[in-house]
Design a protein around this motif. Structure first.
Motif, PDB file in Angstrom:
ATOM      1  N   PRO A  64       0.912  -1.148  -0.157  1.00  0.00           N
ATOM      2  CA  PRO A  64      -0.093  -0.185   0.127  1.00  0.00           C
ATOM      3  C   PRO A  64       0.926   1.180   0.085  1.00  0.00           C
ATOM      4  N   LYS A  65       2.079   1.142   0.506  1.00  0.00           N
ATOM      5  CA  LYS A  65       3.008   2.328   0.459  1.00  0.00           C
ATOM      6  C   LYS A  65       3.665   2.608  -1.146  1.00  0.00           C
TER       7      LYS A  65
ATOM      8  N   TYR B  26      11.505  -0.720  -3.755  1.00  0.00           N
ATOM      9  CA  TYR B  26      11.560  -1.398  -2.622  1.00  0.00           C
ATOM     10  C   TYR B  26      12.702  -0.860  -1.678  1.00  0.00           C
ATOM     11  N   THR B  27      13.938  -0.685  -2.166  1.00  0.00           N
ATOM     12  CA  THR B  27      14.934  -0.060  -1.590  1.00  0.00           C
ATOM     13  C   THR B  27      14.680   1.233  -1.259  1.00  0.00           C
ATOM     14  N   ARG B  28      14.126   2.205  -1.944  1.00  0.00           N
ATOM     15  CA  ARG B  28      13.804   3.485  -1.930  1.00  0.00           C
ATOM     16  C   ARG B  28      12.947   3.586  -0.685  1.00  0.00           C
ATOM     17  N   LEU B  29      12.127   2.739  -0.557  1.00  0.00           N
ATOM     18  CA  LEU B  29      11.173   2.707   0.334  1.00  0.00           C
ATOM     19  C   LEU B  29      11.508   2.409   1.997  1.00  0.00           C
ATOM     20  N   THR B  30      12.207   1.237   1.964  1.00  0.00           N
ATOM     21  CA  THR B  30      12.631   0.459   3.163  1.00  0.00           C
ATOM     22  C   THR B  30      13.974   0.610   3.670  1.00  0.00           C
ATOM     23  N   HIS B  31      14.803   1.021   2.307  1.00  0.00           N
ATOM     24  CA  HIS B  31      16.399   1.098   2.469  1.00  0.00           C
ATOM     25  C   HIS B  31      16.925  -0.446   2.681  1.00  0.00           C
ATOM     26  N   GLN B  32      16.111  -1.510   2.322  1.00  0.00           N
ATOM     27  CA  GLN B  32      16.559  -2.779   2.420  1.00  0.00           C
ATOM     28  C   GLN B  32      17.440  -3.108   1.395  1.00  0.00           C
ATOM     29  N   TYR B  33      18.518  -3.712   1.898  1.00  0.00           N
ATOM     30  CA  TYR B  33      19.511  -4.000   0.800  1.00  0.00           C
ATOM     31  C   TYR B  33      20.151  -2.803   0.107  1.00  0.00           C
ATOM     32  N   TRP B  34      20.179  -1.740   0.819  1.00  0.00           N
ATOM     33  CA  TRP B  34      20.706  -0.398   0.200  1.00  0.00           C
ATOM     34  C   TRP B  34      22.134  -0.399  -0.369  1.00  0.00           C
ATOM     35  N   TRP B  35      23.104  -1.484  -0.020  1.00  0.00           N
ATOM     36  CA  TRP B  35      24.260  -1.684  -0.236  1.00  0.00           C
ATOM     37  C   TRP B  35      24.357  -2.466  -1.727  1.00  0.00           C
ATOM     38  N   LEU B  36      23.180  -3.192  -2.195  1.00  0.00           N
ATOM     39  CA  LEU B  36      23.544  -3.910  -3.151  1.00  0.00           C
ATOM     40  C   LEU B  36      23.126  -3.374  -4.424  1.00  0.00           C
ATOM     41  N   ASP B  37      23.966  -3.493  -5.758  1.00  0.00           N
ATOM     42  CA  ASP B  37      23.665  -2.749  -6.877  1.00  0.00           C
ATOM     43  C   ASP B  37      22.337  -3.077  -7.439  1.00  0.00           C
ATOM     44  N   SER B  38      21.979  -4.349  -7.406  1.00  0.00           N
ATOM     45  CA  SER B  38      20.435  -4.547  -8.067  1.00  0.00           C
ATOM     46  C   SER B  38      20.119  -5.858  -6.971  1.00  0.00           C
ATOM     47  N   TRP B  39      18.843  -6.069  -6.878  1.00  0.00           N
ATOM     48  CA  TRP B  39      18.291  -7.348  -6.414  1.00  0.00           C
ATOM     49  C   TRP B  39      16.654  -7.313  -6.812  1.00  0.00           C
TER      50      TRP B  39
END
Length: 422
Positions: A300-301, A324-337
């Motif tokens: 929803p976000k 998803y990374t923009r929203l939650t910062h999860q795996y921010w260190w990965l180039d892509s996922w």
């Protein structure tokens, strides 16, 4: 050589290639030049089809998915960074190669049988390998996957997986989710002791996805046998005596072997915890379950952040990690996922068009096989349910789309024997 003999030879070659495509799809750690042998075999099928003129241009239920992939690639590629552009291109390549091979080469039940036979052999091999991994990892503290496929053969950099519970048995893949569908197919289509071995392999892998998948099929078989009254012949005094003896022997081994007790505890504890959590009021999910649950609660976000084009066509094939990374910062260190969920990964990656195309394809097979080959429909239900827990459709080159297409015309051995008798 006559024309008929040449045609028969070419047909045999294609059947062998389809067999190996099915086999190597389920052993992704076996690679040459950074690419799975599955990709090389699929390329060989396309090349040989073109050279031999065996091209069957036809409309298939996979066509909407292929068109959706092309549209997503074209609409999203310009605003992606280089890493996500690679994901977008690899996803398009994977879907198109499946679409082309299925359109040109999977035209009858014999072709389908070649593919599924290859998958089932690979599935059996994965079952055995999971037991081997469990023995080496739990009892000898030795990572056999890393030794064989990384240090010895240099095929992959990561050949195994570690969780909080330690080294996990993942079969001939670095994540059991990559071969979960093969384990489910072994459980569903191969009779006898392989059902038990496949179920035990899923439990040893600690994969909720694989366990849920086989349970869906198990529920079908139990209800089918009850409705047909087949359990009346199972609960005999002789069978119960054998069953009691086997259980007693296993219990004695477990009770008097401390090392086996520790091994079973480490392997079964994570799975048991997840099952108990589902059937209790507790919210104490493990980290993996919490992360997967968040994929859905964050939707929803995420949706309001999509513009109209992204809502229709997505951010790019297998580029769901970008928003998803923009929203939650999860795996921010990965180039892509990309997210480990068929539903969320397809929606964020390929938009409404992509998710409608994917589930049209899956439900088409389910409905088509319901009346004349019910077990295939149950397998499709199992795959759809598994897609809630993991990205089993998109993992490792979208190979499952290829296998699912083969299931459309596949006849299990029991049905094949009936037809031959007629």
């Amino acid at each position: 050589m006559t024309i008929n003999q040449l045609n028969r030879s070419m047909t045999n070659i294609f059947h062998y290639l389809l067999y190996f495509a099915g086999f190597f799809a389920c052993v992704p750690v076996v690679r040459i030049g950074s690419y799975s042998l599955y990709v090389w075999v699929m390329g060989a099928i396309i090349g040989l089809s073109i050279l031999s003129g065996r091209i069957h241009a036809r409309v298939t239920p996979l066509l909407p998915m292929a068109l959706s992939a092309v549209i997503t690639y074209a609409s999203a590629n310009s605003f992606l960074n280089s890493s996500y552009r690679d994901n977008n291109a690899k996803g398009l390549f994977s879907i198109l190669i499946v679409f082309v091979v299925t359109m040109m080469s999977l035209v009858n039940s014999a072709d389908s049988k070649s593919v599924i036979d290859g998958v089932l052999l690979a599935g059996k091999l994965n079952v055995i390998w999971i037991f081997v991994q469990t023995f080496f990892g739990s009892l000898l503290k030795f990572d056999i996957n890393d030794f064989v496929f990384n240090r010895l053969l240099h095929m992959v950099d990561t050949a195994s997986q570690k969780k909080a519970s330690g080294l996990v048995a993942t079969g001939l893949c670095w994540n059991v989710g990559g071969i979960a569908a093969a384990l489910i197919l072994v459980f569903a289509l191969i009779p006898g002791s392989w059902k038990l071995l496949a179920f035990l392999a899923c439990v040893l892998s600690q994969s909720s996805t694989a366990i849920v998948g086989v349970i869906v099929v198990l529920i079908y078989y139990i209800s089918k046998n009850i409705s047909e009254g087949k359990y009346n012949n199972i609960l005999t005094k002789k069978n119960m005596s054998v069953f009691s003896g086997v259980v007693s022997a296993v219990l004695l081994i477990v009770i008097f072997s401390e090392r086996i007790q520790m091994t079973l505890g480490k392997v079964l504890a994570p799975t048991l915890h997840r099952v108990l959590t589902v059937f209790s009021d507790s919210n104490q999910y493990d980290s993996s379950a919490t992360a997967h649950f968040a994929y859905y609660t964050n939707l929803p976000k995420l949706i309001p952040q999509m513009n109209f084009k992204q809502f229709l066509f997505g951010y790019g094939i297998d580029c769901s990690g970008l928003p998803y990374t923009r929203l939650t910062h999860q795996y921010w260190w990965l180039d892509s996922w990309f997210l480990e969920s068929d539903i969320v990964n397809t929606f964020l990656g390929m938009g409404v068009l992509g998710i409608v195309s994917l589930y049209f394809y899956l439900i088409y097979i389910l409905v088509k096989k319901w009346n004349n080959n019910r077990i295939i429909s149950i397998i499709m239900i199992s795959f759809i349910v598994c897609g809630f827990f993991y990205d089993i459709q998109s993992v490792t080159y979208y190979w499952l789309l290829f296998v699912e297409f083969a299931l459309i015309k596949y006849l299990p051995e029991s049905q094949t024997n009936v037809l031959q008798k007629r």
